[in-house]
Motif scaffolding. Structure first.
Motif, PDB file in Angstrom:
ATOM      1  N   UNK A 161       0.905  -1.373   0.086  1.00  0.00           N
ATOM      2  CA  UNK A 161       0.024   0.001  -0.086  1.00  0.00           C
ATOM      3  C   UNK A 161       0.884   1.486   0.238  1.00  0.00           C
ATOM      4  N   UNK A 162       0.567   2.066  -0.643  1.00  0.00           N
ATOM      5  CA  UNK A 162       1.116   4.012  -0.773  1.00  0.00           C
ATOM      6  C   UNK A 162       0.789   4.067   0.679  1.00  0.00           C
ATOM      7  N   UNK A 163       2.306   4.785   0.775  1.00  0.00           N
ATOM      8  CA  UNK A 163       2.260   5.399   2.250  1.00  0.00           C
ATOM      9  C   UNK A 163       2.575   7.467   1.924  1.00  0.00           C
ATOM     10  N   UNK A 164       1.535   8.000   1.788  1.00  0.00           N
ATOM     11  CA  UNK A 164       1.479   9.019   1.461  1.00  0.00           C
ATOM     12  C   UNK A 164       1.786  10.211   2.493  1.00  0.00           C
ATOM     13  N   UNK A 165       2.811  11.597   2.351  1.00  0.00           N
ATOM     14  CA  UNK A 165       3.676  12.373   3.278  1.00  0.00           C
ATOM     15  C   UNK A 165       3.585  13.859   2.882  1.00  0.00           C
ATOM     16  N   UNK A 166       3.125  14.289   3.957  1.00  0.00           N
ATOM     17  CA  UNK A 166       3.060  16.058   3.106  1.00  0.00           C
ATOM     18  C   UNK A 166       4.577  16.814   3.717  1.00  0.00           C
ATOM     19  N   UNK A 167       4.396  17.687   3.739  1.00  0.00           N
ATOM     20  CA  UNK A 167       6.014  18.664   3.979  1.00  0.00           C
ATOM     21  C   UNK A 167       5.558  18.709   5.586  1.00  0.00           C
ATOM     22  N   UNK A 168       4.295  18.231   6.063  1.00  0.00           N
ATOM     23  CA  UNK A 168       4.505  18.914   7.544  1.00  0.00           C
ATOM     24  C   UNK A 168       4.781  17.668   8.038  1.00  0.00           C
ATOM     25  N   UNK A 169       5.626  16.334   7.765  1.00  0.00           N
ATOM     26  CA  UNK A 169       5.358  14.574   8.230  1.00  0.00           C
ATOM     27  C   UNK A 169       7.174  14.970   7.690  1.00  0.00           C
ATOM     28  N   UNK A 170       6.968  13.636   9.361  1.00  0.00           N
ATOM     29  CA  UNK A 170       8.357  13.072   8.714  1.00  0.00           C
ATOM     30  C   UNK A 170       8.776  11.192   8.081  1.00  0.00           C
ATOM     31  N   UNK A 171       9.431  11.279   7.548  1.00  0.00           N
ATOM     32  CA  UNK A 171       9.072   9.537   7.035  1.00  0.00           C
ATOM     33  C   UNK A 171      10.917   8.474   7.943  1.00  0.00           C
ATOM     34  N   UNK A 172      10.156   7.709   8.347  1.00  0.00           N
ATOM     35  CA  UNK A 172      10.833   6.244   8.393  1.00  0.00           C
ATOM     36  C   UNK A 172      11.749   5.535   7.487  1.00  0.00           C
TER      37      UNK A 172
END
Length: 194
Positions: free
Chosen positions: A166-177
């Motif tokens: 499944x695709x995980x979506x992130x925006x400019x306010x997020x942090x990605x592990x």
């Protein structure tokens, strides 16, 4: 960044042809079709630079290494007898390689552990469909698609069935592990700070 197909009288191109292209031009070959890459926009380069900075800082004392474009990745996906016959040669915006045996003086022969592509409106099909399928088939463990205009990142992780989950979506306010490095956290507020 976008690619433009180059038409020639030859039906299918390989890594042997890629080696003959001028060093000052960026080319990819997908399924034997050559594409010349256009120069990226400033937002593309700013996002790339910040991603490479965060990743390189994390990897500074580790075996894995990060390689920003231009960096040649050969993806043998069929019955090629040798690397000169490979018909899929890409230059991802960012490649992370942990298996040093895949590295040579020309880049990477085989799937990097992680690839990041930074797209422009004209490269959506190439990055979201064509390269997505190539990277999945080749076994790239983690694939990110970064969209500077929308300040959005789509993350795909290879599952046990050798398909992206499944695709995980992130925006400019997020942090990605980063899944392949669970203690690496990418701060998107810095990536999209332009």
């Amino acid at each position: 960044m976008f690619t433009i197909p180059l038409l020639h009288d030859k039906n299918e191109y390989t890594y042997a042809d890629y080696l003959k292209y001028p060093d000052d031009e960026r080319w990819e070959i997908i399924d034997g079709v050559p594409y010349m890459q256009a120069a990226p926009a400033p937002a593309h380069q700013e996002a790339l630079t910040e991603l490479v900075r965060q990743i390189a800082n994390y990897l500074s004392d580790k075996l894995c290494k990060v390689y920003p474009a231009p960096f040649c990745v050969r993806l043998p996906l069929g019955n090629e007898k040798n690397e000169k016959e490979v018909k899929n040669i890409v230059e991802p915006d960012i490649s992370i390689v942990c298996d040093k045996s895949k590295l040579d003086n020309n880049g990477c022969n085989g799937a990097p552990e992680m690839i990041i592509e930074i797209i422009s409106p004209s490269s959506v099909k190439m990055d979201r469909v064509i390269k997505f399928n190539k990277y999945e088939k080749a076994g790239v463990q983690e694939y990110w698609i970064v969209e500077p205009d929308q300040k959005l990142v789509s993350v795909f992780v290879l599952q046990g069935n050798q398909r992206y989950g499944r695709t995980e979506l992130y925006t400019e306010d997020d942090e990605i592990m980063v899944s392949i490095f669970p203690d690496l956290i990418i701060d998107l507020s810095k990536v999209f700070a332009f």
